[in-house]
Design a protein around this motif. Structure first.
Motif, PDB file in Angstrom:
ATOM      1  N   GLU A  89      -6.538   8.791  12.312  1.00 65.46           N
ATOM      2  CA  GLU A  89      -7.116   7.935  11.265  1.00 65.46           C
ATOM      3  C   GLU A  89      -6.535   8.295   9.901  1.00 65.46           C
ATOM      4  O   GLU A  89      -6.223   7.419   9.105  1.00 65.46           O
ATOM      5  CB  GLU A  89      -8.643   8.065  11.239  1.00 65.46           C
ATOM      6  CG  GLU A  89      -9.324   7.212  10.205  1.00 65.46           C
ATOM      7  CD  GLU A  89      -9.178   5.715  10.436  1.00 65.46           C
ATOM      8  OE1 GLU A  89      -9.274   4.962   9.453  1.00 65.46           O
ATOM      9  OE2 GLU A  89      -8.959   5.294  11.587  1.00 65.46           O
ATOM     10  N   SER A  92      -3.118   6.830   9.709  1.00 63.05           N
ATOM     11  CA  SER A  92      -3.144   5.365   9.626  1.00 63.05           C
ATOM     12  C   SER A  92      -3.773   4.884   8.328  1.00 63.05           C
ATOM     13  O   SER A  92      -3.304   3.910   7.731  1.00 63.05           O
ATOM     14  CB  SER A  92      -3.882   4.765  10.821  1.00 63.05           C
ATOM     15  OG  SER A  92      -5.260   5.041  10.767  1.00 63.05           O
ATOM     16  N   LYS A  93      -4.790   5.567   7.873  1.00 66.40           N
ATOM     17  CA  LYS A  93      -5.496   5.138   6.662  1.00 66.40           C
ATOM     18  C   LYS A  93      -4.682   5.372   5.407  1.00 66.40           C
ATOM     19  O   LYS A  93      -4.746   4.601   4.465  1.00 66.40           O
ATOM     20  CB  LYS A  93      -6.833   5.892   6.573  1.00 66.40           C
ATOM     21  CG  LYS A  93      -7.723   5.443   5.453  1.00 66.40           C
ATOM     22  CD  LYS A  93      -9.072   6.144   5.536  1.00 66.40           C
ATOM     23  CE  LYS A  93      -9.993   5.659   4.435  1.00 66.40           C
ATOM     24  NZ  LYS A  93     -11.270   6.340   4.469  1.00 66.40           N
ATOM     25  N   TYR A  94      -3.926   6.441   5.425  1.00 69.28           N
ATOM     26  CA  TYR A  94      -3.188   6.827   4.235  1.00 69.28           C
ATOM     27  C   TYR A  94      -1.687   6.644   4.394  1.00 69.28           C
ATOM     28  O   TYR A  94      -0.911   7.267   3.688  1.00 69.28           O
ATOM     29  CB  TYR A  94      -3.508   8.276   3.878  1.00 69.28           C
ATOM     30  CG  TYR A  94      -4.970   8.483   3.596  1.00 69.28           C
ATOM     31  CD1 TYR A  94      -5.527   8.018   2.420  1.00 69.28           C
ATOM     32  CD2 TYR A  94      -5.799   9.100   4.525  1.00 69.28           C
ATOM     33  CE1 TYR A  94      -6.882   8.183   2.164  1.00 69.28           C
ATOM     34  CE2 TYR A  94      -7.142   9.272   4.269  1.00 69.28           C
ATOM     35  CZ  TYR A  94      -7.672   8.812   3.092  1.00 69.28           C
ATOM     36  OH  TYR A  94      -9.017   8.966   2.838  1.00 69.28           O
ATOM     37  N   ASN A  95      -1.276   5.750   5.298  1.00 67.32           N
ATOM     38  CA  ASN A  95       0.152   5.641   5.579  1.00 67.32           C
ATOM     39  C   ASN A  95       0.993   5.194   4.392  1.00 67.32           C
ATOM     40  O   ASN A  95       2.163   5.492   4.329  1.00 67.32           O
ATOM     41  CB  ASN A  95       0.408   4.748   6.803  1.00 67.32           C
ATOM     42  CG  ASN A  95      -0.146   3.356   6.632  1.00 67.32           C
ATOM     43  OD1 ASN A  95       0.109   2.697   5.647  1.00 67.32           O
ATOM     44  ND2 ASN A  95      -0.930   2.915   7.596  1.00 67.32           N
ATOM     45  N   SER A  96       0.420   4.505   3.435  1.00 66.82           N
ATOM     46  CA  SER A  96       1.190   4.086   2.275  1.00 66.82           C
ATOM     47  C   SER A  96       0.696   4.763   0.999  1.00 66.82           C
ATOM     48  O   SER A  96       1.160   4.454  -0.083  1.00 66.82           O
ATOM     49  CB  SER A  96       1.088   2.572   2.096  1.00 66.82           C
ATOM     50  OG  SER A  96       1.707   1.922   3.157  1.00 66.82           O
ATOM     51  N   LYS A 164       3.473  -2.437   3.732  1.00 65.94           N
ATOM     52  CA  LYS A 164       2.116  -1.910   3.910  1.00 65.94           C
ATOM     53  C   LYS A 164       1.371  -2.753   4.942  1.00 65.94           C
ATOM     54  O   LYS A 164       0.664  -2.221   5.793  1.00 65.94           O
ATOM     55  CB  LYS A 164       1.376  -1.896   2.577  1.00 65.94           C
ATOM     56  CG  LYS A 164      -0.031  -1.323   2.694  1.00 65.94           C
ATOM     57  CD  LYS A 164      -0.626  -1.073   1.331  1.00 65.94           C
ATOM     58  CE  LYS A 164      -2.050  -0.615   1.401  1.00 65.94           C
ATOM     59  NZ  LYS A 164      -2.312   0.571   2.127  1.00 65.94           N
ATOM     60  N   LYS A 165       1.555  -4.059   4.884  1.00 67.40           N
ATOM     61  CA  LYS A 165       0.889  -4.966   5.833  1.00 67.40           C
ATOM     62  C   LYS A 165       1.327  -4.656   7.267  1.00 67.40           C
ATOM     63  O   LYS A 165       0.489  -4.559   8.162  1.00 67.40           O
ATOM     64  CB  LYS A 165       1.206  -6.412   5.478  1.00 67.40           C
ATOM     65  CG  LYS A 165       0.539  -7.423   6.398  1.00 67.40           C
ATOM     66  CD  LYS A 165       0.882  -8.846   5.986  1.00 67.40           C
ATOM     67  CE  LYS A 165       0.135  -9.825   6.852  1.00 67.40           C
ATOM     68  NZ  LYS A 165       0.954 -10.557   7.775  1.00 67.40           N
ATOM     69  N   GLN A 167       2.573  -1.835   8.429  1.00 63.58           N
ATOM     70  CA  GLN A 167       2.052  -0.532   8.804  1.00 63.58           C
ATOM     71  C   GLN A 167       0.585  -0.630   9.218  1.00 63.58           C
ATOM     72  O   GLN A 167       0.184  -0.079  10.249  1.00 63.58           O
ATOM     73  CB  GLN A 167       2.178   0.454   7.633  1.00 63.58           C
ATOM     74  CG  GLN A 167       3.600   0.828   7.314  1.00 63.58           C
ATOM     75  CD  GLN A 167       3.694   1.657   6.053  1.00 63.58           C
ATOM     76  OE1 GLN A 167       2.813   2.453   5.772  1.00 63.58           O
ATOM     77  NE2 GLN A 167       4.759   1.482   5.295  1.00 63.58           N
ATOM     78  N   ASN A 168      -0.183  -1.342   8.421  1.00 64.17           N
ATOM     79  CA  ASN A 168      -1.606  -1.501   8.740  1.00 64.17           C
ATOM     80  C   ASN A 168      -1.799  -2.207  10.075  1.00 64.17           C
ATOM     81  O   ASN A 168      -2.654  -1.817  10.867  1.00 64.17           O
ATOM     82  CB  ASN A 168      -2.316  -2.269   7.624  1.00 64.17           C
ATOM     83  CG  ASN A 168      -2.474  -1.436   6.369  1.00 64.17           C
ATOM     84  OD1 ASN A 168      -2.465  -0.218   6.406  1.00 64.17           O
ATOM     85  ND2 ASN A 168      -2.612  -2.107   5.241  1.00 64.17           N
ATOM     86  N   GLU A 169      -1.014  -3.252  10.325  1.00 58.98           N
ATOM     87  CA  GLU A 169      -1.120  -3.981  11.600  1.00 58.98           C
ATOM     88  C   GLU A 169      -0.780  -3.072  12.784  1.00 58.98           C
ATOM     89  O   GLU A 169      -1.461  -3.095  13.804  1.00 58.98           O
ATOM     90  CB  GLU A 169      -0.192  -5.196  11.587  1.00 58.98           C
ATOM     91  CG  GLU A 169      -0.662  -6.322  10.702  1.00 58.98           C
ATOM     92  CD  GLU A 169       0.353  -7.452  10.574  1.00 58.98           C
ATOM     93  OE1 GLU A 169       1.503  -7.316  11.069  1.00 58.98           O
ATOM     94  OE2 GLU A 169      -0.002  -8.478   9.967  1.00 58.98           O
ATOM     95  N   GLU A 172      -3.593  -0.614  13.323  1.00 57.81           N
ATOM     96  CA  GLU A 172      -4.756  -1.309  13.889  1.00 57.81           C
ATOM     97  C   GLU A 172      -4.536  -1.571  15.372  1.00 57.81           C
ATOM     98  O   GLU A 172      -5.459  -1.422  16.177  1.00 57.81           O
ATOM     99  CB  GLU A 172      -5.048  -2.612  13.132  1.00 57.81           C
ATOM    100  CG  GLU A 172      -5.736  -2.401  11.802  1.00 57.81           C
ATOM    101  CD  GLU A 172      -7.023  -1.590  11.917  1.00 57.81           C
ATOM    102  OE1 GLU A 172      -7.865  -1.873  12.795  1.00 57.81           O
ATOM    103  OE2 GLU A 172      -7.173  -0.636  11.121  1.00 57.81           O
TER     104      GLU A 172
END
Length: 179
Positions: A89, A92-96, A164-165, A167-169, A172
């Protein structure tokens, strides 16, 4: 060069970290830290002793910051894998996040130090060894852990360039299918 009555170790660590980020480990010296902190060489030696101790202090500071984040992310779960899931987490939460970017750069530079490298190897071995791969949950967690580490490394070393989008996808998807 004037000296301060009390030397702030955390301030010195931030100077050391800055030197490491900008010049690498080879650019780090007691003399350079003393000059940037406007204190005597003896003051830096009193706090750290030598270059290896300065490197260790930066690693420990980043490790403490990481452990604090993991504790915060894992405190609401009773799973035996709560810390590993919190690690995933965290990535994933702080990837950018700018702070994670800084941490990844520090780790990349510090990996030149044998004791740091071996410590991270031990941590990864221990993390993987804690997973019971005789269960579906354990098998999925192992894949999620390895995937998140691969993403972290690939992004840190700039092997892949994702928005960022994107990475978030991806993260998720990881959580949806593996956790």
């Amino acid at each position: 060069m004037g000296t301060k009555n009390k030397i702030d170790k955390n301030y010195l660590i931030s100077i050391i970290e800055d030197i490491i980020l900008n010049e690498g480990i080879s650019g780090l010296s007691i003399r350079k830290v003393a000059k940037k902190a406007n204190i005597s060489i003896g003051g830096v030696q009193y706090i750290f002793g030598n270059k290896e101790a300065m490197i260790k202090a930066v690693f420990e500071k980043n490790d403490d910051d990481y452990n604090h984040q993991i504790k915060n992310l894992s405190k609401d779960t009773n799973s035996k894998y709560s810390e590993l899931k919190a690690h995933i987490e965290y990535i994933s939460k702080y990837n950018s996040n700018e702070e994670l970017d800084k941490i990844s750069k520090v780790i990349t530079v510090l990996l030149q130090d044998k004791s740091v490298f071996e410590g991270l190897q031990d941590w990864h071995s221990s993390a993987l060894g804690s997973i019971d791969t005789n269960t579906d949950e354990g098998k999925k967690l192992r894949l999620a852990f390895l995937f998140s580490e691969a993403m972290f490394t690939s992004m840190t070393l700039k092997y892949i360039n994702l928005s960022k989008k994107e990475q978030n996808e991806i993260f998720e998807d990881l959580k949806t299918f593996l956790l």
